[in-house]
Every structure is written in C-alpha cells, then in structure tokens.
Motif scaffolding. Structure first.
Motif, PDB file in Angstrom:
ATOM      1  N   ARG A  11      -9.121   8.634  -3.243  1.00 52.36           N
ATOM      2  CA  ARG A  11     -10.078   7.578  -2.871  1.00 52.36           C
ATOM      3  C   ARG A  11      -9.323   6.364  -2.296  1.00 52.36           C
ATOM      4  O   ARG A  11      -9.758   5.768  -1.309  1.00 52.36           O
ATOM      5  CB  ARG A  11     -10.927   7.154  -4.061  1.00 52.36           C
ATOM      6  N   PHE A  12      -8.189   6.013  -2.906  1.00 56.60           N
ATOM      7  CA  PHE A  12      -7.375   4.903  -2.398  1.00 56.60           C
ATOM      8  C   PHE A  12      -6.886   5.200  -0.983  1.00 56.60           C
ATOM      9  O   PHE A  12      -6.998   4.358  -0.087  1.00 56.60           O
ATOM     10  CB  PHE A  12      -6.190   4.656  -3.337  1.00 56.60           C
ATOM     11  N   GLU A  13      -6.339   6.388  -0.769  1.00 55.04           N
ATOM     12  CA  GLU A  13      -5.841   6.709   0.566  1.00 55.04           C
ATOM     13  C   GLU A  13      -6.965   6.698   1.597  1.00 55.04           C
ATOM     14  O   GLU A  13      -6.795   6.177   2.697  1.00 55.04           O
ATOM     15  CB  GLU A  13      -5.122   8.063   0.566  1.00 55.04           C
TER      16      GLU A  13
ATOM     17  N   ARG B  53       2.478   1.671  -3.403  1.00 52.40           N
ATOM     18  CA  ARG B  53       1.507   2.217  -4.355  1.00 52.40           C
ATOM     19  C   ARG B  53       1.316   3.718  -4.132  1.00 52.40           C
ATOM     20  O   ARG B  53       1.317   4.502  -5.091  1.00 52.40           O
ATOM     21  CB  ARG B  53       0.169   1.483  -4.219  1.00 52.40           C
ATOM     22  N   ALA B  54       1.136   4.131  -2.873  1.00 50.32           N
ATOM     23  CA  ALA B  54       0.915   5.553  -2.580  1.00 50.32           C
ATOM     24  C   ALA B  54       2.104   6.396  -3.025  1.00 50.32           C
ATOM     25  O   ALA B  54       1.926   7.456  -3.631  1.00 50.32           O
ATOM     26  CB  ALA B  54       0.645   5.751  -1.084  1.00 50.32           C
TER      27      ALA B  54
ATOM     28  N   GLU C 228       2.148   6.689  -6.776  1.00 48.02           N
ATOM     29  CA  GLU C 228       1.116   7.632  -7.227  1.00 48.02           C
ATOM     30  C   GLU C 228       1.548   9.069  -6.958  1.00 48.02           C
ATOM     31  O   GLU C 228       1.303   9.950  -7.787  1.00 48.02           O
ATOM     32  CB  GLU C 228      -0.222   7.305  -6.551  1.00 48.02           C
TER      33      GLU C 228
ATOM     34  N   GLN D  92      -8.500   9.229  -8.034  1.00 49.17           N
ATOM     35  CA  GLN D  92      -8.294   7.815  -7.699  1.00 49.17           C
ATOM     36  C   GLN D  92      -7.337   7.668  -6.519  1.00 49.17           C
ATOM     37  O   GLN D  92      -7.558   6.831  -5.634  1.00 49.17           O
ATOM     38  CB  GLN D  92      -7.750   7.053  -8.905  1.00 49.17           C
ATOM     39  N   HIS D  93      -6.289   8.485  -6.507  1.00 49.82           N
ATOM     40  CA  HIS D  93      -5.315   8.423  -5.423  1.00 49.82           C
ATOM     41  C   HIS D  93      -5.953   8.783  -4.073  1.00 49.82           C
ATOM     42  O   HIS D  93      -5.748   8.088  -3.076  1.00 49.82           O
ATOM     43  CB  HIS D  93      -4.141   9.363  -5.722  1.00 49.82           C
TER      44      HIS D  93
ATOM     45  N   LEU E 194       0.836  -1.203   0.000  1.00 48.88           N
ATOM     46  CA  LEU E 194       0.000   0.000   0.000  1.00 48.88           C
ATOM     47  C   LEU E 194       0.871   1.253   0.000  1.00 48.88           C
ATOM     48  O   LEU E 194       0.565   2.234  -0.695  1.00 48.88           O
ATOM     49  CB  LEU E 194      -0.939   0.003   1.208  1.00 48.88           C
TER      50      LEU E 194
ATOM     51  N   ARG F  53     -10.003   5.198   1.460  1.00 44.32           N
ATOM     52  CA  ARG F  53     -10.755   3.944   1.620  1.00 44.32           C
ATOM     53  C   ARG F  53      -9.901   2.743   1.992  1.00 44.32           C
ATOM     54  O   ARG F  53     -10.405   1.787   2.577  1.00 44.32           O
ATOM     55  CB  ARG F  53     -11.504   3.629   0.313  1.00 44.32           C
ATOM     56  N   VAL F  54      -8.607   2.792   1.633  1.00 43.38           N
ATOM     57  CA  VAL F  54      -7.759   1.620   1.838  1.00 43.38           C
ATOM     58  C   VAL F  54      -6.571   1.930   2.760  1.00 43.38           C
ATOM     59  O   VAL F  54      -6.393   1.291   3.786  1.00 43.38           O
ATOM     60  CB  VAL F  54      -7.246   1.074   0.478  1.00 43.38           C
ATOM     61  N   LEU F  55      -5.766   2.913   2.375  1.00 49.12           N
ATOM     62  CA  LEU F  55      -4.515   3.161   3.093  1.00 49.12           C
ATOM     63  C   LEU F  55      -4.720   3.719   4.498  1.00 49.12           C
ATOM     64  O   LEU F  55      -4.166   3.196   5.467  1.00 49.12           O
ATOM     65  CB  LEU F  55      -3.621   4.097   2.274  1.00 49.12           C
TER      66      LEU F  55
END
Length: 153
Positions: A112-114, A78-79, A82, A109-110, A75, A116-118
């Motif tokens: 939302r990823f941070e 990926r961050a 990005e 997208q970045h 994760l 919701r996930v990170l």
C-alpha cells in the motif's frame, strides 16, 4: 474535493500488477487462518511465493526503480528497510502463526505504501528515458500460481 488517482505510467504497471499478486498472498494467509489451516501449509506456500515472486520483484525495485530517487530519500530508506524486514520474516524457519501474521500485515502495508506514496513520487520525478529503460528491462511474465495445496479455498 477528492483528488483523482494518478494514472500509473505503463512502465510501472507490471510492478503494480505484481503488487496485486502480493496482496493476494496476504489474503490467502488470512484465509488460511480463518479456516484453521495448519500454519506449515501456509508457510510452504508463502515461502514458494517469496522465492518465486517477491525476491525477483524486490531485486527489480532495488536495482532499477528506487535509484530514480536519491539514495538518501526518506521514502527509499523506508522501502529498503521494509524489504529487509520482510526478507527476515520470510527467512524464519520456525513456523509460527505470529510470524505468518506479521508477514501478512507488513507485506500489505508495504505494498500500500509503494502504490500510494512511493510509486507516485517516483513517477513524478522519473524522466521519460528512465521510464523507457524500466519498460525495456522489466519483462512481465504471466503469473503462475502454485496450486499444489489450495488451502485458501
């Protein structure tokens, strides 16, 4: 059965509010396209936002937030990838609608990823001491927008 969203720890809430402003940037870029605004005007605002808000935000995350997880964590990799890609996109000097469109898509997208996930993963792993440290060093200033050219209105 749908799971309830996890409540964001107060140490991470300022970063989530900064994410909200980043999402507003993506909306402003889309609005500019929908109104056929000259891409140079959109890029001028996007560059200001990047310098004023995103660079300090990325620095805070990279230097104090991401280190809560191991550096080889997928994760985090990926961050960071990005962040690098977004920095490259913002540094483009040619004002191309395609580049602005990529900024808008990838930034959304970045974020939302941070969110919701990170961040939920970081919050799950972080010790109370780590969260208190973040709270202590990250002082949220009121958001000041650049209203010199409100092309999105």
């Amino acid at each position: 059965m749908k799971t309830k969203p996890q409540k964001r720890h107060k140490a991470l809430q300022p970063l989530s509010r900064e994410h909200h402003h980043g999402l507003l940037l993506t909306w402003k870029i889309r609005s500019g396209f929908n109104k056929n605004i000259d891409p140079k005007r959109i890029k001028t605002y996007a560059d200001w936002f990047f310098e004023t808000h995103l660079i300090p935000h990325f620095d805070m995350e990279e230097n104090h937030i991401f280190s809560i997880l191991e550096s080889d964590n997928e994760l985090i990799k990926r961050a960071l990838a990005e962040h690098r890609r977004l920095k490259r996109l913002f540094s483009e000097t040619d004002v191309e609608p395609k580049t602005l469109s990529k900024i808008e898509e990838e930034l959304e997208q970045h974020i939302r990823f941070e969110e919701r996930v990170l961040f939920p993963e970081i919050q799950k792993i972080a010790t109370e001491e780590q969260l208190q440290h973040i709270e202590k060093i990250h002082h949220e200033a009121p958001f000041k927008d650049n209203l010199d050219d409100e092309f999105w209105k």
